[in-house]
Design a protein around this motif. Sequence first.
Motif, PDB file in Angstrom:
ATOM      1  N   HIS A 106       0.837  -1.197   0.000  1.00  0.00           N
ATOM      2  CA  HIS A 106       0.000   0.000   0.000  1.00  0.00           C
ATOM      3  C   HIS A 106       0.874   1.250   0.000  1.00  0.00           C
ATOM      4  O   HIS A 106       0.373   2.354   0.007  1.00  0.00           O
ATOM      5  N   ASN A 107       2.192   1.043   0.056  1.00  0.00           N
ATOM      6  CA  ASN A 107       3.095   2.158   0.305  1.00  0.00           C
ATOM      7  C   ASN A 107       3.873   2.533  -0.963  1.00  0.00           C
ATOM      8  O   ASN A 107       4.845   1.873  -1.327  1.00  0.00           O
ATOM      9  N   PRO A 108       3.460   3.611  -1.651  1.00  0.00           N
ATOM     10  CA  PRO A 108       4.106   3.992  -2.917  1.00  0.00           C
ATOM     11  C   PRO A 108       5.588   4.314  -2.737  1.00  0.00           C
ATOM     12  O   PRO A 108       6.390   4.062  -3.635  1.00  0.00           O
ATOM     13  N   HIS A 109       5.949   4.832  -1.576  1.00  0.00           N
ATOM     14  CA  HIS A 109       7.345   5.151  -1.313  1.00  0.00           C
ATOM     15  C   HIS A 109       8.183   3.870  -1.290  1.00  0.00           C
ATOM     16  O   HIS A 109       9.233   3.787  -1.930  1.00  0.00           O
ATOM     17  N   HIS A 110       7.682   2.850  -0.576  1.00  0.00           N
ATOM     18  CA  HIS A 110       8.401   1.575  -0.536  1.00  0.00           C
ATOM     19  C   HIS A 110       8.496   0.975  -1.937  1.00  0.00           C
ATOM     20  O   HIS A 110       9.525   0.432  -2.318  1.00  0.00           O
ATOM     21  N   ALA A 111       7.408   1.089  -2.687  1.00  0.00           N
ATOM     22  CA  ALA A 111       7.410   0.561  -4.055  1.00  0.00           C
ATOM     23  C   ALA A 111       8.501   1.257  -4.866  1.00  0.00           C
ATOM     24  O   ALA A 111       9.303   0.618  -5.542  1.00  0.00           O
ATOM     25  N   TYR A 112       8.555   2.564  -4.760  1.00  0.00           N
ATOM     26  CA  TYR A 112       9.501   3.324  -5.587  1.00  0.00           C
ATOM     27  C   TYR A 112      10.956   3.032  -5.212  1.00  0.00           C
ATOM     28  O   TYR A 112      11.836   3.045  -6.062  1.00  0.00           O
ATOM     29  N   LEU A 113      11.194   2.734  -3.930  1.00  0.00           N
ATOM     30  CA  LEU A 113      12.574   2.474  -3.499  1.00  0.00           C
ATOM     31  C   LEU A 113      13.172   1.226  -4.140  1.00  0.00           C
ATOM     32  O   LEU A 113      14.380   1.154  -4.356  1.00  0.00           O
ATOM     33  N   VAL A 114      12.358   0.229  -4.447  1.00  0.00           N
ATOM     34  CA  VAL A 114      12.902  -1.029  -4.985  1.00  0.00           C
ATOM     35  C   VAL A 114      12.324  -1.445  -6.337  1.00  0.00           C
ATOM     36  O   VAL A 114      12.831  -2.377  -6.958  1.00  0.00           O
ATOM     37  N   GLY A 115      11.279  -0.763  -6.792  1.00  0.00           N
ATOM     38  CA  GLY A 115      10.520  -1.261  -7.945  1.00  0.00           C
ATOM     39  C   GLY A 115      11.113  -0.940  -9.296  1.00  0.00           C
ATOM     40  O   GLY A 115      11.787   0.067  -9.478  1.00  0.00           O
ATOM     41  N   ASN A 116      10.868  -1.838 -10.263  1.00  0.00           N
ATOM     42  CA  ASN A 116      11.181  -1.586 -11.665  1.00  0.00           C
ATOM     43  C   ASN A 116       9.913  -1.365 -12.467  1.00  0.00           C
ATOM     44  O   ASN A 116       9.928  -0.721 -13.503  1.00  0.00           O
ATOM     45  N   HIS A 117       8.822  -1.990 -11.987  1.00  0.00           N
ATOM     46  CA  HIS A 117       7.585  -2.034 -12.753  1.00  0.00           C
ATOM     47  C   HIS A 117       6.452  -1.818 -11.757  1.00  0.00           C
ATOM     48  O   HIS A 117       6.474  -2.392 -10.673  1.00  0.00           O
TER      49      HIS A 117
END
Length: 231
Positions: free
Chosen positions: A198-209
Amino acid sequence: EPLVVMKNVGKSYGNVNALQGVNLEVYPGEVTCVLGDNGAGKSTLIKIMAGLHEHTSGSFEVAGVKRQLASPRAAQALGIATVYQDLALAPLMSVWRNFFMGNEIRKGPFLDSRAMRRIADEELQKMGIQIGDLDRPVGGLSGGQKQCIAIARAIYFGAKVIILDEPTAALGVKQSGVVLKYIAKARDAGLGVVFITHNPHHAYLVGNHFIILKLGRLTLDAHRDELTLDQ
Ligand code: ADP
Ligand code: ADP
């Protein structure tokens, strides 16, 4: 080559359309972040991937093979592992026993306790997970350490795709950092990671897609380089 390919996948429970027209590819070495409100279809997506639910329309392929029937065993044999929020760790058992808890079910080779302890230690070290004494009961560890143990175990037992069900939801800032760092390591080691959060910040820290589900449909499907404010 993608590890998992979903084409136009739909899932209905009676007359509830939990997923509709979902196209998704999970690649090795990438973190695919799945965002969306409660009821958006995230759990349904996980359960289809893990072989717990049949999809009701579209096609679902793992390693190039189209799935006919959902089966958790088959999904596991193809290297799809899910780490749920409850982690399936036994709190009173030691770290190394927890690490090998799946061994009998998975029909792994017979190992004596010294070998299990050594391998658990090596595997955790290899991924930079600091636990200290592996004879300690898992229940006394931090939430972040427990997440990392559950993920490391799945990788040791042959996961190629790990589905993480809100791994940072119950954690504070520091523990979330421990888990996010570990997710990045797994990604860089070539695993395909599906990161539900649910956390866009966490997603952005590790995400590619990044995908966002809303009422069962994808409302965003973007790679990292497509997320820019300049356009
Ligand atoms: P999320 O994980 O994003 O909260 P879910 O996949 O659990 O979303 O749910 C998607 C939709 O499907 C919701 O409307 C939910 O009520 C419905 N749903 C989920 N599981 C079932 C079920 N077993 N029977 C009927 N409806 C269900
Ligand atoms: P079934 O007999 O219904 O196919 P399994 O006994 O294969 O079910 O296991 C059900 C699920 O639990 C599988 O998806 C598997 O990945 C998971 N599982 C089983 N043992 C472990 C374990 N020790 N650690 C983590 N996950 C496990």
